[in-house]
Write a protein that holds these residues in place. Structure first.
Motif, PDB file in Angstrom:
ATOM      1  N   HIS A  68      -2.277   7.114   2.290  1.00  8.85           N
ATOM      2  CA  HIS A  68      -2.798   5.812   1.884  1.00  8.85           C
ATOM      3  C   HIS A  68      -3.133   4.961   3.108  1.00  8.85           C
ATOM      4  O   HIS A  68      -2.463   5.039   4.132  1.00  8.85           O
ATOM      5  N   LEU A  69      -4.153   4.160   2.956  1.00  7.85           N
ATOM      6  CA  LEU A  69      -4.564   3.184   3.963  1.00  7.85           C
ATOM      7  C   LEU A  69      -4.520   1.818   3.310  1.00  7.85           C
ATOM      8  O   LEU A  69      -5.022   1.629   2.200  1.00  7.85           O
ATOM      9  N   LEU A  70      -3.893   0.859   3.984  1.00  7.92           N
ATOM     10  CA  LEU A  70      -3.785  -0.492   3.452  1.00  7.92           C
ATOM     11  C   LEU A  70      -4.611  -1.457   4.278  1.00  7.92           C
ATOM     12  O   LEU A  70      -4.752  -1.288   5.496  1.00  7.92           O
ATOM     13  N   SER A  71      -5.117  -2.490   3.621  1.00  2.00           N
ATOM     14  CA  SER A  71      -5.852  -3.540   4.329  1.00  2.00           C
ATOM     15  C   SER A  71      -5.576  -4.876   3.663  1.00  2.00           C
ATOM     16  O   SER A  71      -5.385  -4.950   2.451  1.00  2.00           O
ATOM     17  N   CYS A  72      -5.516  -5.936   4.455  1.00  2.00           N
ATOM     18  CA  CYS A  72      -5.341  -7.276   3.895  1.00  2.00           C
ATOM     19  C   CYS A  72      -6.405  -8.200   4.473  1.00  2.00           C
ATOM     20  O   CYS A  72      -6.928  -7.969   5.570  1.00  2.00           O
ATOM     21  N   GLY A  76      -7.006 -12.970   0.216  1.00  2.00           N
ATOM     22  CA  GLY A  76      -5.685 -13.042  -0.393  1.00  2.00           C
ATOM     23  C   GLY A  76      -5.211 -11.761  -1.039  1.00  2.00           C
ATOM     24  O   GLY A  76      -4.226 -11.776  -1.780  1.00  2.00           O
ATOM     25  N   SER A  77      -5.869 -10.654  -0.771  1.00  2.00           N
ATOM     26  CA  SER A  77      -5.488  -9.393  -1.409  1.00  2.00           C
ATOM     27  C   SER A  77      -5.119  -8.329  -0.386  1.00  2.00           C
ATOM     28  O   SER A  77      -5.570  -8.353   0.763  1.00  2.00           O
ATOM     29  N   VAL A  78      -4.275  -7.396  -0.849  1.00  2.73           N
ATOM     30  CA  VAL A  78      -4.015  -6.153  -0.133  1.00  2.73           C
ATOM     31  C   VAL A  78      -4.649  -5.036  -0.956  1.00  2.73           C
ATOM     32  O   VAL A  78      -4.339  -4.888  -2.147  1.00  2.73           O
ATOM     33  N   VAL A  79      -5.524  -4.265  -0.352  1.00  5.73           N
ATOM     34  CA  VAL A  79      -6.144  -3.133  -1.046  1.00  5.73           C
ATOM     35  C   VAL A  79      -5.497  -1.853  -0.534  1.00  5.73           C
ATOM     36  O   VAL A  79      -5.354  -1.655   0.675  1.00  5.73           O
ATOM     37  N   VAL A  80      -5.109  -0.999  -1.469  1.00  5.09           N
ATOM     38  CA  VAL A  80      -4.541   0.310  -1.141  1.00  5.09           C
ATOM     39  C   VAL A  80      -5.629   1.347  -1.370  1.00  5.09           C
ATOM     40  O   VAL A  80      -6.114   1.513  -2.497  1.00  5.09           O
ATOM     41  N   VAL A  91      -5.208  -2.917  -6.029  1.00  2.00           N
ATOM     42  CA  VAL A  91      -5.488  -4.196  -5.386  1.00  2.00           C
ATOM     43  C   VAL A  91      -4.320  -5.125  -5.723  1.00  2.00           C
ATOM     44  O   VAL A  91      -4.071  -5.428  -6.888  1.00  2.00           O
ATOM     45  N   LEU A  92      -3.593  -5.546  -4.705  1.00  6.09           N
ATOM     46  CA  LEU A  92      -2.418  -6.391  -4.884  1.00  6.09           C
ATOM     47  C   LEU A  92      -2.764  -7.802  -4.421  1.00  6.09           C
ATOM     48  O   LEU A  92      -3.114  -8.002  -3.258  1.00  6.09           O
ATOM     49  N   GLN A  93      -2.651  -8.749  -5.314  1.00  6.68           N
ATOM     50  CA  GLN A  93      -3.059 -10.125  -5.013  1.00  6.68           C
ATOM     51  C   GLN A  93      -1.857 -10.967  -4.626  1.00  6.68           C
ATOM     52  O   GLN A  93      -0.811 -10.907  -5.279  1.00  6.68           O
TER      53      GLN A  93
END
Length: 494
Positions: A68-72, A76-80, A91-93
């Motif tokens: 997995h690669l994460l980005s913020c 206001g979101s973190v996308v996995v 998508v984690l808000q």
């Protein structure tokens, strides 16, 4: 030996982060995208770039297994992302919709942490993608979904987990470093660890054991132009202690990023002074100063398996360096040298004007025009001549293929365009989109923004300033006609 083995130029805006897994290199940018490369040959993967964020991407991280690669992002979101397909798995808000500045994964990938501009932290259970803890400032009440606690009145711009994953460290723009457990209990606070603010922190990958004492090393850097190495320790039944081991002053300007090598013996840092420094963690000595970027070095990363360092810059490039002749990056293989020689081809017109014939030939290789190297070499084409290249000159060089001539001219024009874009004055750029403004307006915080971007920001229930995070007293926007005229004059002169 210290050398640049690859220079990556695919991003359209300044770099904000980079990260290695065992097989991949990921980079993120203010251009709202991530790019992913294979470390076998540093070719870009077919599904790259990854586009899913509405604003610039501040940070990227791989999970420990690399799946997995994460980005913020400012959105206001973190996308996995899936590292295999490039698809967005989740998508984690951020609960408060605040811009996210940094994110981190626990070593076992069980927890995901993200720090926000409003001074809050969000902690998710990573396998389930469910919110576990959310910290808010004291004026808010506890929620029913998660436990809340105060974190900081300043923006959280740095965070990392301890090697055991039971603690995490945060750094804020007020200069404090804080150690927490995963229940958000504050274990210790190092006030004013960096004057004017912390910019990044990173933990060494291994725990140390000394009798009943468990310890790990922490690197932090800040606006005070210093890189600091700390020992964080805890004896059984005792409180945690943070002891300063080294204060490193190799940089002459604010230090923006830092990272440990896989064995913890080296620490790498990037600075506003455009340089990258490599230090021996144990001795606190400077081993290498790398000077290949033309603007601030905003991101550094070290490969966990190979002797590679990746450095990202506001000059829109990522350099991949190889240190030593062995198969791993260790302090014992490094020699104390300073790389201040000829710069590799970049995006800036002054630099291209100074290109030698060898620089031009290197550029041809990087742009997939290897078949022209012999022709350019025979005609002694250097940087100034490359910048003057046109259809007639290409024909005179004996490039018979119409398609090849067209590719060459397109690449040359793209290079000139990049040079022009890179010279845009910072005050002409919208702070939200980091793009040249067309219709600048002044908001209640006194800053100027592109009208469309600030209106979208306000419509998204963000009633705070994108620059200060303070509440906007009014949503009224005033046209900045003088700035618009200045931008028009600047464009006319290009």
């Amino acid at each position: 030996m210290v050398s640049v083995v690859h220079t990556l130029r695919q991003h359209a805006d300044e770099l904000s982060g980079c990260a290695f897994s065992a097989a991949l290199l990921a980079t993120c940018s203010a251009d709202k995208t991530l790019r992913v490369y294979s470390t076998a040959d540093f070719s870009e993967l077919p599904f790259s770039p990854l586009s899913g964020h509405g604003y610039g991407v501040h940070c990227c991280r791989f999970s420990s297994c690399g799946r997995h690669l994460l980005s913020c992002s400012t959105d206001g979101s973190v996308v996995v992302w899936s590292s295999d397909t490039g698809e967005a798995a989740a998508v984690l808000q951020h609960p408060g919709r605040s811009p996210l500045r940094v994110c981190a994964l626990a070593p076992d990938s069980s927890l995901l942490l993200a720090g926000a501009s409003d001074g809050t932290l969000a902690l998710w259970d990573f396998p389930c993608k469910t919110l576990r803890r959310y910290s808010v400032t004291c004026r808010y009440r506890f929620t029913h979904r998660c436990r809340c606690s105060a974190v900081s009145e300043a923006s959280v711009v740095a965070c990392c987990f301890s090697p055991c994953g039971q603690f995490f460290v945060t750094g804020c723009t007020n200069g404090d470093l804080k150690l927490w457990d995963v229940d958000f209990s504050l274990l210790l606070a190092e006030r004013d660890a960096h004057d004017l603010g912390v910019t990044c922190c990173s933990s060494a990958p291994h725990l140390g054991l000394d009798g009943c004492c468990v310890e790990f090393r922490l690197a932090s850097c800040g606006q005070d132009s210093q890189l600091k190495i700390w020992i964080v320790s805890q004896r059984e039944g005792a409180v945690c202690v943070m002891k300063l081991l080294h204060t490193l002053t190799s940089h002459s300007a604010p230090v923006l990023s830092c990272a440990f090598s896989s064995d913890g013996d080296l620490v790498v840092s990037g600075s506003v002074d455009k340089s990258v420094a490599v230090h021996d963690t144990n001795l606190g000595t400077l081993l290498h100063t790398l000077q290949q970027h033309d603007r601030y070095v905003t991101a550094v990363a070290v490969s966990p398996t190979m002797p590679w360092i990746a450095t990202g810059s506001m000059d829109r490039t990522v350099n991949v360096w190889k240190i030593g002749d062995g198969d791993s990056l260790t302090a014992t293989e490094s020699r104390q040298i300073v790389c201040q020689g000829r710069k590799l081809p970049g995006h800036f017109r002054p630099l291209v004007a100074d290109w030698s014939e060898e620089d031009v030939q290197t550029w041809l290789h990087e742009e997939g025009l290897e078949e022209l190297v012999g022709i350019f070499k025979a005609n002694n084409i250097d940087g100034p001549e490359l910048s003057q290249l046109d259809k007639e000159t290409a024909a005179e060089l004996g490039i018979e293929s119409v398609g090849l001539r067209g590719r060459l001219l397109r690449k040359t024009e793209a290079l000139k365009s990049e040079q022009s874009d890179s010279e845009v004055p910072d005050e002409f750029m919208c702070p939200i989109t980091t793009e040249l403004m067309k219709d600048p307006v002044i908001a209640a915080d006194g800053y100027s923004y592109e009208r469309e971007s600030i209106e979208t920001w306000i419509r998204g229930k963000n009633k705070t300033s994108p620059m200060t995070n303070l509440a906007l007293q009014t949503t009224l926007l005033t046209p900045n006609r003088s700035l618009k005229m200045a931008i028009t004059r600047w464009k006319s002169s290009q």
